[in-house]
Design a protein around this motif. Structure first.
Motif, PDB file in Angstrom:
ATOM      1  N   UNK A   1       4.644  17.168   1.326  1.00 29.08           N
ATOM      2  CA  UNK A   1       3.439  17.933   0.978  1.00 29.08           C
ATOM      3  C   UNK A   1       2.676  17.301  -0.171  1.00 29.08           C
ATOM      4  N   UNK A   2       3.377  16.544  -1.018  1.00 33.85           N
ATOM      5  CA  UNK A   2       2.729  15.984  -2.197  1.00 33.85           C
ATOM      6  C   UNK A   2       1.896  14.747  -1.884  1.00 33.85           C
ATOM      7  N   UNK A   3       1.974  14.261  -0.650  1.00 37.62           N
ATOM      8  CA  UNK A   3       1.052  13.201  -0.242  1.00 37.62           C
ATOM      9  C   UNK A   3      -0.367  13.736  -0.205  1.00 37.62           C
ATOM     10  N   UNK A   4      -0.491  15.033   0.021  1.00 36.24           N
ATOM     11  CA  UNK A   4      -1.774  15.643   0.349  1.00 36.24           C
ATOM     12  C   UNK A   4      -2.404  16.376  -0.820  1.00 36.24           C
ATOM     13  N   UNK A   5      -3.739  16.370  -0.830  1.00 35.41           N
ATOM     14  CA  UNK A   5      -4.529  17.269  -1.668  1.00 35.41           C
ATOM     15  C   UNK A   5      -5.047  18.351  -0.734  1.00 35.41           C
TER      16      UNK A   5
ATOM     17  N   UNK B   1       0.812  -1.206   0.000  1.00 34.17           N
ATOM     18  CA  UNK B   1       0.000   0.000   0.000  1.00 34.17           C
ATOM     19  C   UNK B   1       0.851   1.264   0.000  1.00 34.17           C
ATOM     20  N   UNK B   2       0.592   2.144  -0.963  1.00 37.03           N
ATOM     21  CA  UNK B   2       1.345   3.394  -1.099  1.00 37.03           C
ATOM     22  C   UNK B   2       0.457   4.597  -0.838  1.00 37.03           C
ATOM     23  N   UNK B   3      -0.437   4.464   0.155  1.00 32.85           N
ATOM     24  CA  UNK B   3      -1.199   5.617   0.602  1.00 32.85           C
ATOM     25  C   UNK B   3      -0.372   6.422   1.586  1.00 32.85           C
TER      26      UNK B   3
ATOM     27  N   UNK C   1       0.054   6.095   4.795  1.00 36.13           N
ATOM     28  CA  UNK C   1       0.849   5.233   5.664  1.00 36.13           C
ATOM     29  C   UNK C   1       2.052   4.657   4.919  1.00 36.13           C
ATOM     30  N   UNK C   2       1.810   4.147   3.740  1.00 30.55           N
ATOM     31  CA  UNK C   2       2.868   3.493   2.988  1.00 30.55           C
ATOM     32  C   UNK C   2       3.982   4.432   2.573  1.00 30.55           C
ATOM     33  N   UNK C   3       3.635   5.641   2.167  1.00 34.05           N
ATOM     34  CA  UNK C   3       4.656   6.599   1.746  1.00 34.05           C
ATOM     35  C   UNK C   3       5.509   7.045   2.933  1.00 34.05           C
ATOM     36  N   UNK C   4       4.864   7.311   4.055  1.00 38.13           N
ATOM     37  CA  UNK C   4       5.622   7.657   5.249  1.00 38.13           C
ATOM     38  C   UNK C   4       6.506   6.499   5.691  1.00 38.13           C
ATOM     39  N   UNK C   5       5.975   5.285   5.626  1.00 33.63           N
ATOM     40  CA  UNK C   5       6.758   4.107   6.011  1.00 33.63           C
ATOM     41  C   UNK C   5       7.976   3.942   5.108  1.00 33.63           C
ATOM     42  N   UNK C   6       7.824   4.252   3.847  1.00 37.89           N
ATOM     43  CA  UNK C   6       8.945   4.161   2.912  1.00 37.89           C
ATOM     44  C   UNK C   6      10.081   5.074   3.338  1.00 37.89           C
ATOM     45  N   UNK C   7       9.736   6.321   3.676  1.00 40.35           N
ATOM     46  CA  UNK C   7      10.764   7.279   4.093  1.00 40.35           C
ATOM     47  C   UNK C   7      11.446   6.847   5.388  1.00 40.35           C
ATOM     48  N   UNK C   8      10.668   6.369   6.359  1.00 43.90           N
ATOM     49  CA  UNK C   8      11.247   5.936   7.633  1.00 43.90           C
ATOM     50  C   UNK C   8      12.131   4.708   7.429  1.00 43.90           C
TER      51      UNK C   8
ATOM     52  N   UNK D   1      -7.601  10.991  -4.270  1.00 42.32           N
ATOM     53  CA  UNK D   1      -6.428  11.650  -3.691  1.00 42.32           C
ATOM     54  C   UNK D   1      -5.750  10.662  -2.759  1.00 42.32           C
ATOM     55  N   UNK D   2      -4.455  10.865  -2.528  1.00 44.76           N
ATOM     56  CA  UNK D   2      -3.742  10.001  -1.591  1.00 44.76           C
ATOM     57  C   UNK D   2      -4.188  10.284  -0.170  1.00 44.76           C
ATOM     58  N   UNK D   3      -4.260  11.578   0.190  1.00 47.07           N
ATOM     59  CA  UNK D   3      -4.714  11.979   1.520  1.00 47.07           C
ATOM     60  C   UNK D   3      -5.273  13.388   1.426  1.00 47.07           C
ATOM     61  N   UNK D   4      -6.553  13.522   1.718  1.00 46.61           N
ATOM     62  CA  UNK D   4      -7.180  14.839   1.661  1.00 46.61           C
ATOM     63  C   UNK D   4      -6.818  15.645   2.895  1.00 46.61           C
TER      64      UNK D   4
END
Length: 351
Positions: A316-320, A171-173, A175-182, A340-343
């Motif tokens: 910032x690009x995670x968000x709409x 999942x690359x929502x 949670x997934x994008x933040x987990x990738x960075x961490x 959107x990934x995250x509103x």
């Protein structure tokens, strides 16, 4: 969506009243909205937010890291309580506090009214951890520290992920994008699986070493084969389920090496079932750990992580970010339909 108006409460002893600056639509809000959340069925919604202190109750002079606070400071707060006296707290499981949701599930008419962040203001209670937001972290990024970033940071540390390990993130929502960075901070090789092209593209910008599209690799068998080809035929050291899709759990144990660890965070809805191969789990000696909430000091760690990496990853690009409070239904719809990934909702205030 129903809006109600109330007089602002006074901040009681050890409490804080904040003006909400920005709040996000988390997956939990979608579960509540659709009647699928295990504990919260109604009441004031919203919990991912950054706010500005309006009033400090008696006794509040610092945040939970000991940093001095004053009116006008930006803060982020854990959305749950940590009472420090229930059985779970006393046994060291702060994320399982029996009183965690004492205020989170309340209706708006119950004082102090502002129980959630889908509102102009938010009330922070005693035993609700909060921290100052670093100056270089903008509102739209800080709002996601609780709970998306803190949740996956907690999960990654609980997984025992080490430098050089391979982690598969389902999942690359948000949670997934933040987990990738961490996970990249931990020095891991990161493989991300999703169906949405723009999410997978963003995962690469968050440090993913490999991305796997479920549109290209359509079956579990094809995805397993691809994972094995990327891990010298061994499988991942850690797999993280961050989708909320029950079938992901059944698939995950096929992607992990013998002796690996599986972290499930996304699936919280009751009664959602999937076929599962327990024999494979046993033969591979897999440890499965389901995690709810996080130890509240992970919010502090997450804010520090954001401050240190604000110029490295496109948080910032995670968000709409073009939603207002009046657009709340649109924001929920867009999130549910994966538009959107995250509103993210900016709360406008009239001075």
């Amino acid at each position: 969506m129903i809006f109600e108006e109330y007089e602002l409460p006074k901040a009681a002893k050890d409490s804080i009243l904040v003006r909400v600056r920005r709040t996000n639509v988390c997956g939990s809000e979608l579960h509540i909205w659709k009647g699928l959340h295990p504990t919260k069925k109604s009441g004031v919604m919203g919990h991912e937010m950054v706010g500005e202190i309006v009033e400090l109750g008696e006794g509040v002079t610092t945040d939970y890291a000991g940093q001095p606070v004053s009116v006008g400071d930006r803060i982020a707060a854990a959305y749950f309580l940590t009472c420090k006296r229930c059985k779970h707290c006393l046994q060291g499981y702060a994320n399982l506090c029996e009183n965690a949701y004492e205020y989170w599930s309340k209706e708006a008419h119950e004082y102090p009214h502002f129980h959630g962040s889908f509102a102009t203001h938010y009330y922070i209670h005693p035993n609700q951890y909060f921290y100052k937001v670093p100056d270089n972290v903008p509102d739209e990024v800080a709002a996601g520290a609780n709970c998306a970033l803190s949740q996956v940071y907690f999960g990654i540390e609980k997984s025992g992920l080490k430098y050089g390990d391979t982690v598969v993130i389902q999942g690359a929502g948000g949670l997934g994008l933040n987990a990738t960075a961490v996970a990249k901070m931990f020095g891991a090789k990161v493989i991300v699986i999703d169906t949405v092209p723009n999410r997978l593209a963003l995962a690469k910008r968050f440090g993913a070493d490999e991305i796997i599209s479920m549109d290209k690799y359509k079956t579990v068998e094809e995805r397993v084969e691809k994972i094995l080809s990327l891990t010298n035929g061994v499988g991942a050291d850690v797999v993280m389920e961050l989708t909320g899709v029950p079938a992901a759990l059944a698939e995950g144990i096929h992607l992990i090496k013998s002796g690996g660890k599986y972290i499930s965070i996304g699936n919280i809805s009751p009664g959602k079932l999937t076929e599962f191969d327990p024999g494979l789990m046993t033969r591979k000696n897999i440890s499965i750990l389901g995690l709810i909430r996080y130890e509240p000091w992970y919010l502090y760690k997450s804010l520090k992580f954001l401050s240190s990496n604000i110029d490295i990853y496109p948080f910032s690009e995670i968000l709409a970010c073009d939603f207002t409070l009046e657009d709340l239904t649109k924001a929920l719809d867009a999130s549910f339909n994966r538009g959107v990934t995250r509103a993210s909702i900016e709360i406008e205030h009239v001075n």
